[in-house]
Design a protein around this motif. Structure first.
Motif, PDB file in Angstrom:
ATOM      1  N   LYS A  82      34.774  38.186  52.983  1.00 50.19           N
ATOM      2  CA  LYS A  82      35.367  39.475  52.649  1.00 50.19           C
ATOM      3  C   LYS A  82      36.893  39.383  52.658  1.00 50.19           C
ATOM      4  O   LYS A  82      37.556  39.874  51.741  1.00 50.19           O
ATOM      5  CB  LYS A  82      34.888  40.543  53.626  1.00 50.19           C
ATOM      6  CG  LYS A  82      35.402  41.936  53.329  1.00 50.19           C
ATOM      7  CD  LYS A  82      34.884  42.958  54.333  1.00 50.19           C
ATOM      8  CE  LYS A  82      35.511  44.313  54.053  1.00 50.19           C
ATOM      9  NZ  LYS A  82      35.155  45.299  55.065  1.00 50.19           N
ATOM     10  N   LYS A  83      37.453  38.762  53.679  1.00 51.02           N
ATOM     11  CA  LYS A  83      38.911  38.618  53.770  1.00 51.02           C
ATOM     12  C   LYS A  83      39.459  37.791  52.610  1.00 51.02           C
ATOM     13  O   LYS A  83      40.492  38.129  52.031  1.00 51.02           O
ATOM     14  CB  LYS A  83      39.322  37.987  55.103  1.00 51.02           C
ATOM     15  CG  LYS A  83      39.263  38.927  56.279  1.00 51.02           C
ATOM     16  CD  LYS A  83      39.780  38.225  57.535  1.00 51.02           C
ATOM     17  CE  LYS A  83      39.775  39.178  58.699  1.00 51.02           C
ATOM     18  NZ  LYS A  83      41.023  39.922  58.811  1.00 51.02           N
ATOM     19  N   LEU A  84      38.779  36.720  52.256  1.00 47.34           N
ATOM     20  CA  LEU A  84      39.221  35.890  51.132  1.00 47.34           C
ATOM     21  C   LEU A  84      39.164  36.674  49.824  1.00 47.34           C
ATOM     22  O   LEU A  84      40.085  36.596  49.000  1.00 47.34           O
ATOM     23  CB  LEU A  84      38.378  34.619  51.031  1.00 47.34           C
ATOM     24  CG  LEU A  84      38.631  33.548  52.082  1.00 47.34           C
ATOM     25  CD1 LEU A  84      37.618  32.410  51.950  1.00 47.34           C
ATOM     26  CD2 LEU A  84      40.045  32.998  51.976  1.00 47.34           C
ATOM     27  N   LYS A  85      38.091  37.422  49.650  1.00 51.25           N
ATOM     28  CA  LYS A  85      37.963  38.229  48.431  1.00 51.25           C
ATOM     29  C   LYS A  85      39.086  39.251  48.349  1.00 51.25           C
ATOM     30  O   LYS A  85      39.686  39.454  47.295  1.00 51.25           O
ATOM     31  CB  LYS A  85      36.605  38.915  48.382  1.00 51.25           C
ATOM     32  CG  LYS A  85      36.365  39.689  47.097  1.00 51.25           C
ATOM     33  CD  LYS A  85      34.985  40.271  47.037  1.00 51.25           C
ATOM     34  CE  LYS A  85      34.674  41.014  45.778  1.00 51.25           C
ATOM     35  NZ  LYS A  85      35.737  41.648  45.056  1.00 51.25           N
ATOM     36  N   GLU A  86      39.403  39.896  49.463  1.00 51.52           N
ATOM     37  CA  GLU A  86      40.488  40.873  49.497  1.00 51.52           C
ATOM     38  C   GLU A  86      41.823  40.247  49.132  1.00 51.52           C
ATOM     39  O   GLU A  86      42.617  40.810  48.388  1.00 51.52           O
ATOM     40  CB  GLU A  86      40.571  41.536  50.877  1.00 51.52           C
ATOM     41  CG  GLU A  86      39.434  42.476  51.193  1.00 51.52           C
ATOM     42  CD  GLU A  86      39.428  42.924  52.650  1.00 51.52           C
ATOM     43  OE1 GLU A  86      40.304  42.493  53.429  1.00 51.52           O
ATOM     44  OE2 GLU A  86      38.526  43.705  53.024  1.00 51.52           O
ATOM     45  N   GLN A  87      42.053  39.030  49.642  1.00 52.32           N
ATOM     46  CA  GLN A  87      43.310  38.335  49.349  1.00 52.32           C
ATOM     47  C   GLN A  87      43.372  37.943  47.874  1.00 52.32           C
ATOM     48  O   GLN A  87      44.424  38.049  47.246  1.00 52.32           O
ATOM     49  CB  GLN A  87      43.474  37.111  50.242  1.00 52.32           C
ATOM     50  CG  GLN A  87      43.760  37.465  51.690  1.00 52.32           C
ATOM     51  CD  GLN A  87      43.851  36.246  52.592  1.00 52.32           C
ATOM     52  OE1 GLN A  87      43.594  35.123  52.173  1.00 52.32           O
ATOM     53  NE2 GLN A  87      44.218  36.478  53.839  1.00 52.32           N
ATOM     54  N   LEU A  88      42.264  37.493  47.323  1.00 52.01           N
ATOM     55  CA  LEU A  88      42.236  37.109  45.909  1.00 52.01           C
ATOM     56  C   LEU A  88      42.424  38.338  45.012  1.00 52.01           C
ATOM     57  O   LEU A  88      43.122  38.268  43.995  1.00 52.01           O
ATOM     58  CB  LEU A  88      40.926  36.393  45.570  1.00 52.01           C
ATOM     59  CG  LEU A  88      40.788  34.983  46.089  1.00 52.01           C
ATOM     60  CD1 LEU A  88      39.383  34.444  45.814  1.00 52.01           C
ATOM     61  CD2 LEU A  88      41.826  34.059  45.457  1.00 52.01           C
ATOM     62  N   ASP A  89      41.821  39.435  45.400  1.00 54.71           N
ATOM     63  CA  ASP A  89      41.960  40.674  44.619  1.00 54.71           C
ATOM     64  C   ASP A  89      43.398  41.185  44.643  1.00 54.71           C
ATOM     65  O   ASP A  89      43.868  41.802  43.690  1.00 54.71           O
ATOM     66  CB  ASP A  89      41.008  41.754  45.130  1.00 54.71           C
ATOM     67  CG  ASP A  89      39.554  41.443  44.833  1.00 54.71           C
ATOM     68  OD1 ASP A  89      39.292  40.573  43.968  1.00 54.71           O
ATOM     69  OD2 ASP A  89      38.660  42.058  45.466  1.00 54.71           O
ATOM     70  N   ALA A  90      44.116  40.909  45.727  1.00 57.87           N
ATOM     71  CA  ALA A  90      45.496  41.371  45.859  1.00 57.87           C
ATOM     72  C   ALA A  90      46.440  40.560  44.981  1.00 57.87           C
ATOM     73  O   ALA A  90      47.551  41.012  44.685  1.00 57.87           O
ATOM     74  CB  ALA A  90      45.932  41.277  47.306  1.00 57.87           C
ATOM     75  N   LEU A  91      45.999  39.404  44.516  1.00 56.10           N
ATOM     76  CA  LEU A  91      46.850  38.577  43.645  1.00 56.10           C
ATOM     77  C   LEU A  91      46.837  39.179  42.300  1.00 56.10           C
ATOM     78  O   LEU A  91      47.369  39.264  41.396  1.00 56.10           O
ATOM     79  CB  LEU A  91      46.353  37.123  43.599  1.00 56.10           C
ATOM     80  CG  LEU A  91      46.403  36.365  44.909  1.00 56.10           C
ATOM     81  CD1 LEU A  91      45.790  34.980  44.704  1.00 56.10           C
ATOM     82  CD2 LEU A  91      47.833  36.197  45.390  1.00 56.10           C
TER      83      LEU A  91
END
Length: 91
Positions: A82-91
């Protein structure tokens, strides 16, 4: 490695520096240097020293991870995803 065969007094090191360095680099076996009958230093080749420092760094990282686990600072697989997905979405 039998360290007993690689104990030399400082006077021997001084008199045979080039030979000692050649031996250390060829055998990759450290030499314990004594002064007044007491061990005072260890002479080792640069490659072995670097490998030892790398291993120590890895052990420190493992110890930090074990401390995090013991103190409950852990995430589940799902939480990491979930944290990785959130970080990728923020890019």
């Amino acid at each position: 490695m039998d360290i007993k065969n690689n104990i030399k007094p400082i006077s021997y090191i001084k008199a045979n520096a080039a030979e000692v360095l050649k031996q250390v680099n060829e055998t990759r076996s450290p030499i314990v240097i004594t002064q007044n009958g007491e061990s005072k230093a260890v002479l080792m080749d640069a490659g072995s020293y670097q490998e030892m420092m790398d291993a120590m760094a890895m052990l420190k990282i493992i110890a930090m991870g074990e401390k995090d686990i013991a103190e409950g600072r852990v995430l589940t697989h799902e939480e990491v995803g979930k944290k990785l997905k959130e970080q990728l979405d923020a890019l």
